[in-house]
Write an enzyme that holds these catalytic residues in place. Structure first.
Site, PDB file in Angstrom:
ATOM      1  N   HIS A  37      34.543  14.590  69.137  1.00 34.68           N
ATOM      2  CA  HIS A  37      35.141  14.777  67.541  1.00 34.68           C
ATOM      3  C   HIS A  37      35.896  16.157  67.392  1.00 34.68           C
ATOM      4  CE1 HIS A  37      32.018  11.455  67.187  1.00 34.68           C
ATOM      5  NE2 HIS A  37      33.043  10.819  66.321  1.00 34.68           N
ATOM      6  N   GLU A 148      42.144   9.043  72.105  1.00 32.48           N
ATOM      7  CA  GLU A 148      42.621   8.078  72.736  1.00 32.48           C
ATOM      8  C   GLU A 148      41.219   7.293  73.462  1.00 32.48           C
ATOM      9  OE1 GLU A 148      45.211   9.739  75.674  1.00 32.48           O
ATOM     10  OE2 GLU A 148      46.870   9.889  74.063  1.00 32.48           O
ATOM     11  N   LYS A 149      40.156   7.678  73.376  1.00 33.01           N
ATOM     12  CA  LYS A 149      39.113   6.919  73.764  1.00 33.01           C
ATOM     13  C   LYS A 149      39.167   5.484  73.203  1.00 33.01           C
ATOM     14  CE  LYS A 149      34.683   6.915  72.681  1.00 33.01           C
ATOM     15  NZ  LYS A 149      34.323   5.379  72.623  1.00 33.01           N
ATOM     16  N   GLN A 153      42.338   0.998  68.844  1.00 36.22           N
ATOM     17  CA  GLN A 153      42.430   1.343  67.670  1.00 36.22           C
ATOM     18  C   GLN A 153      43.730   2.524  67.225  1.00 36.22           C
ATOM     19  OE1 GLN A 153      38.610   2.683  65.463  1.00 36.22           O
ATOM     20  NE2 GLN A 153      39.546   4.913  65.847  1.00 36.22           N
ATOM     21  N   ARG A 187      27.568   6.608  70.708  1.00 30.13           N
ATOM     22  CA  ARG A 187      26.815   5.419  71.228  1.00 30.13           C
ATOM     23  C   ARG A 187      26.238   5.770  72.549  1.00 30.13           C
ATOM     24  NH1 ARG A 187      30.852   2.158  68.350  1.00 30.13           N
ATOM     25  NH2 ARG A 187      29.684   0.646  66.759  1.00 30.13           N
TER      26      ARG A 187
END
Length: 279
Positions: A37, A148-149, A153, A187
């Site tokens: 982030h 880009e992970k 999305q 996560r």
């Protein structure tokens, strides 16, 4: 740095920022911030004079039985990171500011949202597209930054922004990884020490498969072999492990650039996703 939770104060705060800053970047997040982030924030700081970060755990992108209630929330720690990075404003709306009583609109992006995470998480990308469209309208940024992970999305957001005539730039920022190659994710905090050691098999198998594809091996056999090795390494379920066109996300039975290898797999109670370029 301000933390704002209501629309009225948000408009006032943005008006003040725009008096002083020539352009504003938006970094949308669900909190539980990590170095990935912060790389988005860094990219926004380099490109824009002012930066707004949003923190909102969006309920509409979680399906039944998913981890909405357990999703990590650590606003105080997140705010400290963002303030130290020089962010001007945190938009941390309450749920009623995003979905007020009577809210009845859904943004659905067809085609590029089909399959992959869209197949294993029905309705997920409708929730993503809807909340991101609202954030774009609320902040009116000059550029918005996404990792880009979450490759599918990012593709969905780019398509939505183009189709709905949003005029700001959508900037994809490369995946940030731990030294052993595991992609950073909020996560990852769910993983036990043993699962964390096993989880590195995901990027390892993806790199091996990508190398084999580039060398001209049979794609179907390569992908099946990678999945078998992944299951033997400690993962217990694979949602997908696929080669796709990097721009359209269409299936790619014959390797041709640009290509992207994308995967999602479960280890313990944690679902991990990853993707790499195949070149």
């Amino acid at each position: 740095m301000q933390i704002v939770r209501q629309m009225g104060p948000l408009r006032d705060a943005l008006r003040d920022i725009r008096r002083k800053k020539s352009n504003v970047g938006l970094v949308p997040t669900m909190g539980a911030l990590h170095a990935g982030h912060m790389k988005l924030v860094e990219a926004a700081m380099e490109r824009c004079d002012g930066v707004v970060a949003s923190i909102f755990v969006n309920p509409t992108q979680f399906g039944e039985g998913e981890d909405l209630d357990a999703y990590p929330r650590q606003e105080a720690a997140d705010a400290a990171l963002l303030e130290a990075a020089g962010v001007d404003l945190i938009w941390a709306p309450t749920v009623d500011q995003i979905y007020p009583e009577g809210f009845a609109t859904n943004v659905s992006v067809s085609g590029i949202s089909t399959g992959l995470c869209g197949g294993s998480r029905p309705g997920h990308f409708d929730g993503v597209a809807t909340v991101v469209a609202k954030l774009f309208n609320q902040i009116r940024p000059d550029a918005a930054f996404f990792g880009e992970k979450d490759y599918q999305q990012l593709a969905v957001i780019k398509r939505m922004a183009s189709d709905l005539d949003f005029t700001h730039d959508i900037i994809g920022v490369p995946t940030v990884r731990d030294p052993d190659g595991l992609a950073l994710s909020s996560r990852n905090a769910y993983l036990t020490p043993e699962q964390r050691r096993q989880a590195v098999a995901l990027p390892d198998m993806m790199r091996d498969a990508a190398d084999a594809i580039v060398r001209g091996g049979d794609i179907d056999n390569i992908l099946k072999d990678a999945q078998a090795k992944l299951l033997a390494s400690g993962f217990h379920e694979i949602d997908y492990f696929e080669l796709r066109n990097a721009e359209t996300l269409e299936n790619m039975p014959i390797f041709k650039k640009p290509a992207r290898l994308l995967a999602a797999a479960h280890i313990g109670r944690t679902r991990l996703i990853d993707n790499i370029a195949v070149a």
